[in-house]
Design an enzyme around this catalytic site. Structure first.
Site, PDB file in Angstrom:
ATOM      1  N   GLU A  53       7.856   2.517  -5.776  1.00  0.00           N
ATOM      2  CA  GLU A  53       7.924   2.119  -4.368  1.00  0.00           C
ATOM      3  C   GLU A  53       8.022   3.339  -3.463  1.00  0.00           C
ATOM      4  O   GLU A  53       8.563   4.370  -3.867  1.00  0.00           O
ATOM      5  CB  GLU A  53       9.180   1.264  -4.132  1.00  0.00           C
ATOM      6  CG  GLU A  53       8.950  -0.225  -4.089  1.00  0.00           C
ATOM      7  CD  GLU A  53       8.255  -0.705  -2.827  1.00  0.00           C
ATOM      8  OE1 GLU A  53       7.563   0.089  -2.157  1.00  0.00           O
ATOM      9  OE2 GLU A  53       8.396  -1.892  -2.516  1.00  0.00           O
ATOM     10  N   ASP A  54       7.531   3.218  -2.260  1.00  0.00           N
ATOM     11  CA  ASP A  54       7.697   4.308  -1.305  1.00  0.00           C
ATOM     12  C   ASP A  54       9.065   4.250  -0.646  1.00  0.00           C
ATOM     13  O   ASP A  54       9.704   5.278  -0.440  1.00  0.00           O
ATOM     14  CB  ASP A  54       6.588   4.306  -0.238  1.00  0.00           C
ATOM     15  CG  ASP A  54       6.462   2.975   0.468  1.00  0.00           C
ATOM     16  OD1 ASP A  54       6.599   1.929  -0.193  1.00  0.00           O
ATOM     17  OD2 ASP A  54       6.246   2.955   1.688  1.00  0.00           O
ATOM     18  N   LYS A  88      16.871   3.755   1.923  1.00  0.00           N
ATOM     19  CA  LYS A  88      17.531   3.629   3.227  1.00  0.00           C
ATOM     20  C   LYS A  88      18.654   2.592   3.102  1.00  0.00           C
ATOM     21  O   LYS A  88      18.505   1.432   3.467  1.00  0.00           O
ATOM     22  CB  LYS A  88      16.491   3.169   4.262  1.00  0.00           C
ATOM     23  CG  LYS A  88      16.897   3.407   5.700  1.00  0.00           C
ATOM     24  CD  LYS A  88      15.931   2.701   6.644  1.00  0.00           C
ATOM     25  CE  LYS A  88      14.841   3.605   7.135  1.00  0.00           C
ATOM     26  NZ  LYS A  88      14.013   2.923   8.188  1.00  0.00           N
ATOM     27  N   LYS A 114       0.814  -1.192   0.000  1.00  0.00           N
ATOM     28  CA  LYS A 114       0.000   0.000   0.000  1.00  0.00           C
ATOM     29  C   LYS A 114       0.861   1.261   0.000  1.00  0.00           C
ATOM     30  O   LYS A 114       0.373   2.352  -0.321  1.00  0.00           O
ATOM     31  CB  LYS A 114      -0.867   0.064   1.272  1.00  0.00           C
ATOM     32  CG  LYS A 114      -1.834  -1.054   1.432  1.00  0.00           C
ATOM     33  CD  LYS A 114      -2.562  -0.897   2.790  1.00  0.00           C
ATOM     34  CE  LYS A 114      -3.363  -2.099   3.122  1.00  0.00           C
ATOM     35  NZ  LYS A 114      -3.797  -2.105   4.536  1.00  0.00           N
ATOM     36  N   GLY A 115       2.124   1.131   0.413  1.00  0.00           N
ATOM     37  CA  GLY A 115       2.942   2.300   0.698  1.00  0.00           C
ATOM     38  C   GLY A 115       3.072   3.296  -0.440  1.00  0.00           C
ATOM     39  O   GLY A 115       3.246   4.490  -0.220  1.00  0.00           O
ATOM     40  N   ARG A 158      -0.167   6.923   7.415  1.00  0.00           N
ATOM     41  CA  ARG A 158       0.004   6.998   5.958  1.00  0.00           C
ATOM     42  C   ARG A 158      -0.502   8.330   5.418  1.00  0.00           C
ATOM     43  O   ARG A 158      -0.071   8.786   4.373  1.00  0.00           O
ATOM     44  CB  ARG A 158      -0.750   5.865   5.257  1.00  0.00           C
ATOM     45  CG  ARG A 158      -0.216   4.462   5.546  1.00  0.00           C
ATOM     46  CD  ARG A 158      -0.836   3.480   4.557  1.00  0.00           C
ATOM     47  NE  ARG A 158      -0.748   2.086   4.969  1.00  0.00           N
ATOM     48  CZ  ARG A 158       0.258   1.269   4.680  1.00  0.00           C
ATOM     49  NH1 ARG A 158       1.287   1.708   3.997  1.00  0.00           N
ATOM     50  NH2 ARG A 158       0.243   0.016   5.076  1.00  0.00           N
ATOM     51  N   VAL A 188      10.651   6.015   9.670  1.00  0.00           N
ATOM     52  CA  VAL A 188       9.967   7.073   8.927  1.00  0.00           C
ATOM     53  C   VAL A 188       8.532   6.679   8.588  1.00  0.00           C
ATOM     54  O   VAL A 188       8.246   5.527   8.263  1.00  0.00           O
ATOM     55  CB  VAL A 188      10.736   7.458   7.637  1.00  0.00           C
ATOM     56  CG1 VAL A 188      12.009   8.203   7.981  1.00  0.00           C
ATOM     57  CG2 VAL A 188      11.049   6.243   6.780  1.00  0.00           C
ATOM     58  N   ASP A 230      14.343  -0.558   1.515  1.00  0.00           N
ATOM     59  CA  ASP A 230      14.928  -0.709   2.848  1.00  0.00           C
ATOM     60  C   ASP A 230      15.868  -1.924   2.818  1.00  0.00           C
ATOM     61  O   ASP A 230      16.994  -1.813   2.319  1.00  0.00           O
ATOM     62  CB  ASP A 230      13.741  -0.873   3.816  1.00  0.00           C
ATOM     63  CG  ASP A 230      14.106  -0.726   5.271  1.00  0.00           C
ATOM     64  OD1 ASP A 230      15.163  -1.217   5.666  1.00  0.00           O
ATOM     65  OD2 ASP A 230      13.326  -0.134   6.031  1.00  0.00           O
TER      66      ASP A 230
HETATM   67  C1  PRP Z   1       7.119  -1.605   2.844  1.00  0.00           C
HETATM   68  C2  PRP Z   1       7.341  -0.672   1.672  1.00  0.00           C
HETATM   69  C3  PRP Z   1       8.106  -1.500   0.684  1.00  0.00           C
HETATM   70  C4  PRP Z   1       8.886  -2.448   1.572  1.00  0.00           C
HETATM   71  C5  PRP Z   1      10.310  -2.012   1.613  1.00  0.00           C
HETATM   72  O1  PRP Z   1       6.015  -2.411   2.575  1.00  0.00           O
HETATM   73  O2  PRP Z   1       6.133  -0.223   1.126  1.00  0.00           O
HETATM   74  O3  PRP Z   1       7.260  -2.214  -0.168  1.00  0.00           O
HETATM   75  O4  PRP Z   1       8.301  -2.376   2.878  1.00  0.00           O
HETATM   76  O5  PRP Z   1      11.033  -2.753   2.529  1.00  0.00           O
HETATM   77  P1  PRP Z   1      12.163  -3.812   2.151  1.00  0.00           P
HETATM   78  O6  PRP Z   1      13.108  -3.133   1.203  1.00  0.00           O
HETATM   79  O7  PRP Z   1      12.797  -4.093   3.505  1.00  0.00           O
HETATM   80  O8  PRP Z   1      11.505  -5.019   1.572  1.00  0.00           O
HETATM   81  P2  PRP Z   1       5.216  -3.248   3.684  1.00  0.00           P
HETATM   82  O9  PRP Z   1       5.564  -4.706   3.546  1.00  0.00           O
HETATM   83  O10 PRP Z   1       5.405  -2.628   5.042  1.00  0.00           O
HETATM   84  O11 PRP Z   1       3.721  -3.057   3.200  1.00  0.00           O
HETATM   85  P3  PRP Z   1       2.931  -1.684   2.879  1.00  0.00           P
HETATM   86  O12 PRP Z   1       3.451  -1.166   1.552  1.00  0.00           O
HETATM   87  O13 PRP Z   1       1.520  -2.124   2.788  1.00  0.00           O
HETATM   88  O14 PRP Z   1       3.187  -0.699   3.999  1.00  0.00           O
END
Ligand code: PRP
Length: 183
Positions: free
Chosen positions: A102-103, A134, A46-47, A168, A156, A106
């Protein structure tokens, strides 16, 4: 604007104005790369939802949009490493030039998994655009082609990014107070 979320924010890392300016630059950069090519903007839910809506408006290319939803955190603060598709693609992507939106990049687990997945589904090219990068937490060798801001290893939230599905809707990127997630 009145806000009951603000009390949980330690500091603002990227302001609304900075987000707007950078998204415009990213839109221009994508326009230059993809002019005449009809790419598919593929948002990772969803991010991505806020960044995606602003980015596609900042990039007036002939293009279409698609979403996939994945989850690897399952409400934890550290990636489980196991990426689950919770909403799959609804269209054939064979031969398409993908712009993955992507948001945050990480650990890299999500994008490493998705790159492989989209290649097996027949994508012609894959370009990764992430709003935030990050690098301190990278576990997989995956890099973005375009990134909005490099952020330190802090918690964040905002502009699409959540903590336990909350925050969000903040219009900026903020750092969460540690007592919110450790308390
Ligand atoms: C978050 C974000 C990325 C992912 C990045 O998603 O939106 O998709 O984590 O992290 P990584 O590089 O460690 O894989 P999340 O799984 O929290 O779901 P969301 O998008 O619904 O918040």
């Amino acid at each position: 604007m009145r806000s009951e979320l603000e009390q949980d924010i330690l500091k603002v890392l990227v302001t609304e104005e900075e987000l707007k300016a950078r998204v415009a630059e990213l839109g221009d950069a994508l326009y230059e790369r993809f002019e005449g090519k009809n790419p598919l903007f593929l948002g990772v839910l969803k991010g991505c939802f806020m960044f995606m809506t602003d980015l596609v408006r900042a990039c007036q290319l002939r293009s279409d949009i698609e979403f996939i939803a994945v989850s690897s955190y399952q409400n934890a603060t550290v990636s489980s490493g196991k990426v689950q598709i919770t909403r799959d693609l609804q269209q054939d992507i064979t031969g398409r030039d993908l712009i993955i939106v992507e948001d945050i990049l990480d650990s890299g687990n999500t994008l490493a998994f998705l790159k492989d997945y989209f290649m097996t589904k027949g994508a012609a090219t894959i370009t990764i655009v992430t709003l935030l990068d990050k690098p301190a937490r990278r576990a997989k060798a995956v890099e973005a082609d375009l990134s909005g801001f490099t952020v330190p290893d802090e918690f964040v939230v905002g502009y699409g990014l959540d903590y336990r599905q909350q925050y969000r809707n903040l219009p900026y990127i903020g750092v969460l107070k540690p007592e919110v997630y450790s308390g």
